[in-house]
Motif scaffolding. Structure first.
Motif, PDB file in Angstrom:
ATOM      1  N   TYR A 567     -89.468 -64.849  30.925  1.00 15.07           N
ATOM      2  CA  TYR A 567     -88.593 -64.640  31.994  1.00 15.07           C
ATOM      3  C   TYR A 567     -87.255 -63.994  31.394  1.00 15.07           C
ATOM      4  O   TYR A 567     -86.197 -63.738  32.145  1.00 15.07           O
ATOM      5  CB  TYR A 567     -88.010 -66.151  32.390  1.00 15.07           C
ATOM      6  CG  TYR A 567     -87.180 -66.961  31.267  1.00 15.07           C
ATOM      7  CD1 TYR A 567     -86.259 -66.778  30.633  1.00 15.07           C
ATOM      8  CD2 TYR A 567     -88.167 -68.106  30.801  1.00 15.07           C
ATOM      9  CE1 TYR A 567     -85.556 -67.553  29.737  1.00 15.07           C
ATOM     10  CE2 TYR A 567     -87.591 -68.901  29.830  1.00 15.07           C
ATOM     11  CZ  TYR A 567     -86.405 -68.655  29.109  1.00 15.07           C
ATOM     12  OH  TYR A 567     -85.840 -69.544  28.396  1.00 15.07           O
ATOM     13  N   GLN A 602     -89.916 -59.055  31.015  1.00 23.47           N
ATOM     14  CA  GLN A 602     -90.092 -59.506  32.327  1.00 23.47           C
ATOM     15  C   GLN A 602     -91.148 -58.642  33.108  1.00 23.47           C
ATOM     16  O   GLN A 602     -91.442 -57.317  32.672  1.00 23.47           O
ATOM     17  CB  GLN A 602     -88.863 -59.482  33.112  1.00 23.47           C
ATOM     18  CG  GLN A 602     -87.952 -60.383  32.439  1.00 23.47           C
ATOM     19  CD  GLN A 602     -86.396 -60.203  33.126  1.00 23.47           C
ATOM     20  OE1 GLN A 602     -85.806 -59.269  32.523  1.00 23.47           O
ATOM     21  NE2 GLN A 602     -85.952 -61.028  33.908  1.00 23.47           N
ATOM     22  N   THR A 635     -97.942 -70.281  35.146  1.00 26.79           N
ATOM     23  CA  THR A 635     -97.412 -68.917  35.689  1.00 26.79           C
ATOM     24  C   THR A 635     -98.460 -67.932  35.922  1.00 26.79           C
ATOM     25  O   THR A 635     -98.394 -67.212  37.102  1.00 26.79           O
ATOM     26  CB  THR A 635     -96.665 -68.249  34.441  1.00 26.79           C
ATOM     27  OG1 THR A 635     -95.532 -69.362  34.104  1.00 26.79           O
ATOM     28  CG2 THR A 635     -95.868 -67.024  34.830  1.00 26.79           C
TER      29      THR A 635
END
Length: 693
Positions: A567, A602, A635
């Motif tokens: 992230y 990211q 994720t």
């Protein structure tokens, strides 16, 4: 300048659609945007263009695919001459050519065209279009010597007329003559010559085509049954035992509609698989009563029963003049045609002669084409434990028709045969094994008991375990009786891969088994890992997943540029989750300095150059990552599904990596195409592991 290929012939009846389809397959492997142009067309729908449009997802407006119809061309030629006709067709061709990288031109069909010299007309159009020629010669019903003479004369004719002849293809020759004809023509012609044998399944009409041609009423049958090929016709008027002896696999029984005994007997034989028939055609407008039709539908669900008003003699006259046609409604015939083309044509050599440069884009279709081609290049054996599942049987049908690999289906063999018969599927040389009754079961039980003795597994217990199709299939792979296994369409991931963990185990250098998905976007293929196996890998395991995923990507033609996703990007964030990704990245760099890797990073910075220019301007991975490693299963699984559904990506996988021998899991929602692709991937993995060994 747009490259164009002109497929033409010398007479009607050459089965040229097989060649048209095969050349289109080759072109779409190389470039994303292929156009189609047919200079002259008959009234009515163009079945071949509809097939190409559906199969290859062409966005081309059908109105642009044609020059003009034959009546218009004849009138124009009579009024203003051939030069004016050619000029207008050239203009229409260039309207298509400017919008596409390659154009496939479908020559005239020599069928009531009223053109005075059709061969010369096709040659002139090819020259005016700047197209290279692939000439097709039909050999059905001809002697080997006459076929050879026609092929030589056709080549000479097109060459004398100034054409750039790429190759000659002789089609529909007698199977026994194919090798001799190919040998003689190869020695006599200055260009490659490929010889295709006659394939009865291509000439056979489907039951739906029979029904349409005869104006029949469908009494029973579903879409799958109506799509069956009627390979032969058996006319039944004798007693039931004699009729049953005359039935052949794939035949259609033609009998008066008042012969309920033949209707029930033939469908009962079909249900038992002795033999599986295409269906029944009832004549004289006689129809069995409701009780007989109800029994028939239960005996062989989906098997067509159709009725016509005419008698057997006029019906026979119409039936024997029918010939099957390739169209969008016969996808299985298209698979058969492509399999025939790929078996007998040196596709790599022909592609090289076409001189079509591969585009930089990799579309989903191009990726899928490449999978089948790679799998076919070095034939492997794949076992499918879920042999009674309909989707698996349909996938097996495609794989057999395309000649991709050797297959073994597991399950109750009687059930497999019955389901295949009901679906109209000819399993050909596919091997069928019932683990419960197989002679391999005692051997596998001994082997499994030895492997799991430390867990207290006895031979008696192992005897029960190995009757499970997934354990049996895994043991086949372990023992070298198959090169890989694909399961999971009706089994959970755990049920599919647990046997592999116990029996095959991880390969040297791999600490865990992980997975990747090939995400086929509109213009590229990305590799996502791990989205299916490991819930929360630590830094060591995450590093292993990255290395394995890079190797898998490379094996399938994707240059690995690894993004370790998080992230935060670079040094902007902190915390346990980011630190794990940072440590994993460090481990990969230390152990495999040859790999290009960036992390933590990211997703947007990994794949979008404009974002990467801001966040990591000096990175050789940011903005152009091809292998994306997610920090955890939550994720990864959600991201791949979001991209699949929102961006319309084709997700191929999960593909397991890290095992000594390939075993792959399917989603329980897997489509037939997913199963075909996964089997091809499994075969290719086996090739790679063998070469590594």
């Amino acid at each position: 300048m747009t490259r164009s290929v002109y497929v033409t012939g010398i007479d009607r009846g050459d089965g040229r659609q097989v060649v048209d389809l095969g050349v289109m397959e080759l072109l779409t492997r190389q470039v994303d945007r292929v156009g189609v142009f047919r200079p002259l067309v008959h009234d009515g729908p163009d079945r071949l263009f509809d097939l190409l449009r559906v199969r290859y997802r062409l966005s081309q407006d059908p109105a642009t695919a044609y020059g003009m119809d034959y009546h218009e061309a004849a009138a124009l030629q009579a009024e203003k001459g051939t030069d004016e006709l050619v000029s207008r067709l050239v203009d229409r061709f260039h309207e298509v050519a400017r919008d596409y990288e390659v154009v496939l031109v479908l020559g005239t069909d020599f069928r009531a065209t009223q053109l005075p010299d059709e061969l010369a007309f096709n040659a002139r159009l090819a020259n005016e279009f700047g197209a290279s020629v692939i000439a097709v010669v039909g050999g059905k019903g001809q002697t080997a010597e006459s076929v050879r003479a026609e092929a030589r004369n056709a080549h000479r004719a097109y060459e004398v007329l100034g054409c750039d002849v790429l190759a000659m293809i002789v089609n529909r020759v007698a199977a026994d003559d194919r090798d001799a004809i190919a040998e003689r023509l190869t020695a006599r012609l200055p260009v490659p010559c490929y010889v295709l044998p006659d394939e009865p399944a291509l000439a056979a009409p489907t039951v739906a085509q029979v029904s349409q041609a005869l104006g029949a009423t469908v009494l029973l049958g579903d879409d799958a049954g109506l799509a069956r090929d009627a390979l032969d016709f058996v006319f039944g008027g004798a007693m039931l035992p004699n009729v049953l002896n005359a039935l052949k696999p794939g035949c259609m029984l033609v009998t008066p509609g008042d012969r309920a005994d033949l209707v029930v007997g033939a469908l009962a034989a079909h249900s038992a698989g002795t033999p599986p028939i295409a269906g029944l055609l009832l004549t004289l407008d006689e129809r069995p009563g409701e009780s007989i039709l109800t029994l028939a539908s239960r005996l062989a669900p989906g098997t067509p029963v159709i009725s016509v008003p005419g008698g057997s003699w006029p019906t026979a006259a119409e039936l024997f003049s029918l010939e099957g046609k390739l169209n969008a409604a016969t996808p299985r015939k298209a698979e058969t045609a492509l399999g025939l083309f790929e078996r007998h044509v040196d596709t790599a050599g022909l592609l090289a002669r076409l001189e079509v440069a591969r585009t930089g884009r990799v579309t989903p279709m191009m990726f899928e084409h490449d999978l089948l081609e790679q799998a076919r290049a070095d034939r492997r054996r794949v076992v499918l434990p879920e042999g009674t599942e309909e989707r698996v049987l349909r996938a097996a049908d495609v794989l057999v028709r395309r000649d991709v690999c050797d297959l073994t289906l597991l399950g109750d063999t009687d059930v497999i045969r019955k389901k295949a018969a009901d679906l109209g599927i000819d399993l050909g040389d596919v091997r069928l094994i019932d683990p419960a009754t197989s002679e391999l079961r005692p051997r596998f039980a001994e082997l499994y008991a030895q492997m799991r003795a430390h867990k207290g597994v006895t031979v008696e217990l192992a005897h029960d375990v190995v009757s499970d199709v997934n354990y049996f299939g895994t043991l086949m792979v372990q023992e070298g009786l198959a090169d890989g296994m694909v399961s999971g369409s009706v089994h959970s991931t755990a049920a599919t891969i647990r046997p592999a963990f116990e029996i095959i185990k991880t390969k040297p250098g791999a600490s865990i088994v992980s997975s990747v998905f090939f995400m086929c976007l509109a213009d590229k293929v990305l590799v996502y890992g791990d989205c299916a196996v490991n819930p929360d890998p630590d830094a060591e395991q995450l590093a292993d997943i990255a290395v394995q995923s890079a190797a898998t990507a490379s094996r399938f033609g994707v240059e690995p540029r690894i993004a370790m996703l998080s992230y935060s990007t670079g040094t902007s964030g902190s915390g346990a989750d980011v630190d794990k990704v940072r440590e994993a990245t460090k481990l990969v760099r230390e152990r495999h300095p040859e790999l290009r890797i960036e992390g933590p990073i990211q997703y947007d910075a990994a794949v979008e150059p404009s974002v990467a220019a801001t966040k990591l301007p000096d990175s050789e991975v940011a903005g152009q990552a091809t292998v994306l490693i997610f920090p955890d299963l939550n994720t990864g699984n959600n991201t791949y599904k979001a991209v699949q559904r929102s961006a319309g990506a084709v997700a191929v996988g999960p593909v397991l990596q890290g095992l000594r021998k390939p075993v792959n899991d399917l989603s329980r929602g897997a489509l037939v195409s997913d199963i075909v692709n996964t089997v091809a991937i499994t075969a290719i993995q086996s090739q790679g592991q063998e070469s590594t060994a």
